[in-house]
Design an enzyme around this catalytic site. Structure first.
Site, PDB file in Angstrom:
ATOM      1  N   HIS A  50     -15.907  45.737   4.919  1.00  0.00           N
ATOM      2  CA  HIS A  50     -15.688  44.712   5.942  1.00  0.00           C
ATOM      3  C   HIS A  50     -14.612  45.236   6.883  1.00  0.00           C
ATOM      4  CE1 HIS A  50     -17.173  41.058   3.407  1.00  0.00           C
ATOM      5  NE2 HIS A  50     -18.033  41.289   4.385  1.00  0.00           N
ATOM      6  N   CYS A  52      -8.781  38.526   2.805  1.00  0.00           N
ATOM      7  CA  CYS A  52     -10.091  38.049   2.352  1.00  0.00           C
ATOM      8  C   CYS A  52     -10.013  36.643   1.754  1.00  0.00           C
ATOM      9  CB  CYS A  52     -10.660  38.991   1.297  1.00  0.00           C
ATOM     10  SG  CYS A  52     -11.177  40.579   1.947  1.00  0.00           S
TER      11      CYS A  52
END
Lengths: 413, 266
Positions: B164, B260
């Site tokens: 990511h 996250c």
């Protein structure tokens, strides 16, 4: 066949270097591209958009390239099938019919790109949906109910690729100038003739050489050189009118062309009748072939053609005397006969005839190299203006050209 | 005051493997994970001073805890994620329902167009960056760019460990960028170099990048980051940031850290 696909890339593709990455990827994998349209966003927020035509030498390579660029946002442009409309009557195209160019063309039918066969400029495209084939069709030959491509959707024209051979044809320039030296051009043509003859003898497709010529070849003294080129199997198809064979055989029978003593170069008494008497004689015999085979005509261009089995298409005009047997007087029929001889041609020499040079030029796909020789610069210029990259124009006398070409190939006059 | 969406780790664990960090054999110590998460919340609320919005954890959705992947929020608009892997696709409905319940104007991407929320879309006030190839489809960014009238420069993520964008790229409030250059290809690095002045580019060394030093939460001059990244801390401290390292190694087993575990709501 070159395979190609149009992709769209949009978003912030400039500053992110995504466009650069996609183009680099295409090249790195061995493809080429055409950036057809790039709209750059006017502000930082506004997206940009690029339309890219990706080309590759095979369908597999194209697939590999598309596979590699799709993750970077390249989306295959929405393609549609071409529009097909029934011809309303025999000899009439539907309105908005697609008119061909002399460049390779593909049409999309049932989501499949079909190569248009028999490519030639200024024709329509007829599609056979059952057999999934597409072929050019002249206006006069279309039949009622034929499916003809209309509009531009689902049609793509493949631009000419730079020829691989490094000779005069590979410069992709169509300049015509009387001031340029001819020697190296004729040398390159001679090399091509040698290559093509080798291919022709091996039965290779696309190895035939076409010569379309006018009677000036005979008048100016190029007859012997051309006859030699034919005898040596450098020329395989001849397009001409009534006059070239008439004067060629006149030389054989009377030693004159259009009444001029062929060797002495003087007007011979009653010489103006000679070509008429020649035509009459051949008409009496029934055919040029019979005249040659019976030994009446022994030398020259037509005799060489008969000896070598050269395919001859003679197309008549309204000023013809006779005409000679075999001359096609219906111009549509003549066009069809010429067209039928085109597919196997690898080089076209268009010499000293405006009419036949232009007519032949119109029939030739752009992929076939052609040489137009005329003392009038207007003729090679007209041919060059068709946009064939591989058209070479020579402003020179027909006889000088043919003699020099033959000498280049070791002709000993 | 900054608001962050979080989700308690009641059901957090390694139940599948969808990134190189996840090993089912590498079991999560649940109590420890819960303690680490609560410590992170404490730091965020007390030291950083943000407001936390807590989502209801759902059994069977171990990764719901990583709310950065809920979607992306700007103003009153929210775009819920479309996950690449079927394992996380079940989270979509919960995140979307949460956005709707909060009164966001929810914009949904077409099915099949994968986009993993703020995990792959980060930026500065004047322009955003989108990570693609690993989890998000580059095509999503041109749509999001139009919806939010924002420039989004796509960056290809070329190292699967940094799957990511928020694992290797962290824009800071002062205009600096904390990032790990090797996670991008030369085009991406060139695009970053072109946009961000050299004195604002803070490159993290590999060993700390692998501890997810870039997976940090920056609010004003406060930065919360995983513990164990001294070089990064020094780098940030020299720019005047106040650092709050938090041990989050239980979450690293799943390939996630401070950033996250949060989603910026404004």
């Amino acid at each position: 066949m070159q395979d190609q696909e149009t992709v769209i890339l949009q978003g912030h593709i400039i500053d992110s270097l995504i466009l650069a990455k996609v183009l680099d990827t295409i090249l790195m994998l061995g493809g080429t591209f055409d950036l057809q349209d790039v709209q750059i966003g006017k502000t930082r927020e506004e997206p940009s958009r690029a339309r890219i035509v990706v080309r590759a030498s095979s369908a597999k390579l194209l697939g590999d390239i598309l596979h590699a660029i799709q993750p970077h946002g390249a989306t295959v442009e929405n393609e549609r099938d071409c529009r097909l409309t029934e011809a309303p009557a025999d000899g009439i195209f539907p309105d908005e019919f697609y008119a061909t160019t002399h460049l390779s063309t593909q049409v999309r039918v049932n989501a499949q790109w079909l190569e248009v066969e028999g490519i030639e400029m200024d024709l329509g495209i007829r599609v056979d949906q059952a057999r999934l084939t597409a072929r050019t069709v002249p206006m006069g030959e279309v039949k009622r109910g034929d499916l003809i491509v209309t509009g531009r959707e689902g049609v793509r024209v493949i631009p000419l690729q730079r020829p691989r051979d490094r000779d005069v044809f590979s410069f992709m320039e169509s300049q015509v100038s009387a001031e340029r030296p001819h020697g190296h051009i004729i040398g390159d043509i001679a090399k091509r003739l040698v290559q093509l003859r080798a291919g022709f003898r091996e039965g290779k497709v696309g190895s035939k050489v076409l010569l379309a010529g006018g009677p000036a070849i005979v008048h100016a003294g190029g007859r012997e050189a051309l006859a030699w080129l034919i005898d040596e199997e450098f020329i395989h198809v001849l397009f001409c009118g009534n006059a070239l064979p008439a004067h060629d055989m006149e030389v054989d029978l009377y030693g004159t062309s259009l009444g001029y003593g062929h060797v002495a170069g003087r007007v011979v008494p009653h010489g103006h009748e000679h070509h008429l008497r020649t035509i009459n004689r051949i008409r009496a015999i029934g055919s040029i072939e019979a005249a040659v085979k019976s030994g009446v005509v022994k030398t020259g261009i037509m005799a060489a053609c008969v000896r070598r089995g050269v395919q001859v298409v003679m197309a008549g005009t309204i000023r013809d005397d006779g005409p000679l047997p075999g001359v096609i007087t219906d111009s549509v029929e003549a066009q069809a006969a010429m067209r039928a001889a085109i597919p196997d041609i690898g080089l076209a020499l268009l010499v000293a005839s405006t009419l036949h040079a232009v007519a032949t030029g119109n029939l030739l796909p752009a992929t076939i190299p052609s040489v137009c020789v005329d003392i009038n610069p207007a003729v090679p210029t007209k041919l060059a203006d068709r946009g064939s990259f591989q058209a070479v124009g020579l402003v020179m006398d027909a006889a000088s050209f043919l003699r020099e070409l033959a000498r280049e190939l070791d002709w000993k006059p | 005051m900054s608001r962050l969406l979080v989700c308690p780790p009641d059901y957090f664990g390694i139940e599948y493997e969808i990134n190189p960090w996840m090993r089912r054999s590498n079991a999560v110590d649940s109590d420890r994970a819960v303690r680490q998460w609560h410590q992170l919340m404490l730091v965020l609320e007390q030291d950083v001073g943000v407001v936390l919005e807590r989502m209801q954890p759902i059994p069977g959705l171990p990764d719901l805890v990583f709310t950065a992947n809920a979607g992306v929020v700007m103003g009153c608009k929210a775009v819920p994620s479309r996950f690449r892997y079927v394992e996380r696709q079940k989270e979509e409905a919960y995140f979307e329902a949460w956005f709707r319940a909060q009164g966001y104007d929810v914009l949904t991407l077409e099915k099949g167009l994968v986009f993993e929320g703020a995990g792959d879309l980060l930026g500065f006030s004047d322009g955003w960056f989108g990570g693609y190839r690993q989890r998000s489809d580059i095509r999503a960014f041109s749509i999001l760019s139009e919806w939010f009238t924002k420039e989004i420069l796509p960056l290809e993520l070329v190292d699967s460990r940094f799957y990511h964008l928020d694992t290797c790229f962290c824009p800071l409030s002062g205009g600096e960028l904390l990032y790990y250059p090797a996670a991008f290809d030369r085009y991406g690095r060139a695009a970053i170099t072109e946009r961000i002045a050299p004195e604002r580019r803070l490159a993290v060394p590999e060993d700390e990048a692998l501890k997810f030093a870039c997976n940090a939460v920056c609010v004003g001059k406060q930065i919360v980051l995983p513990a164990g990244c001294p070089h990064t801390e020094q780098l940030l401290a020299s720019r005047g940031y106040r650092l709050h390292p938090v041990p989050l190694d239980e979450f690293m087993k799943s390939g996630g850290s401070a950033k996250c575990l949060t989603l910026a709501l404004n």
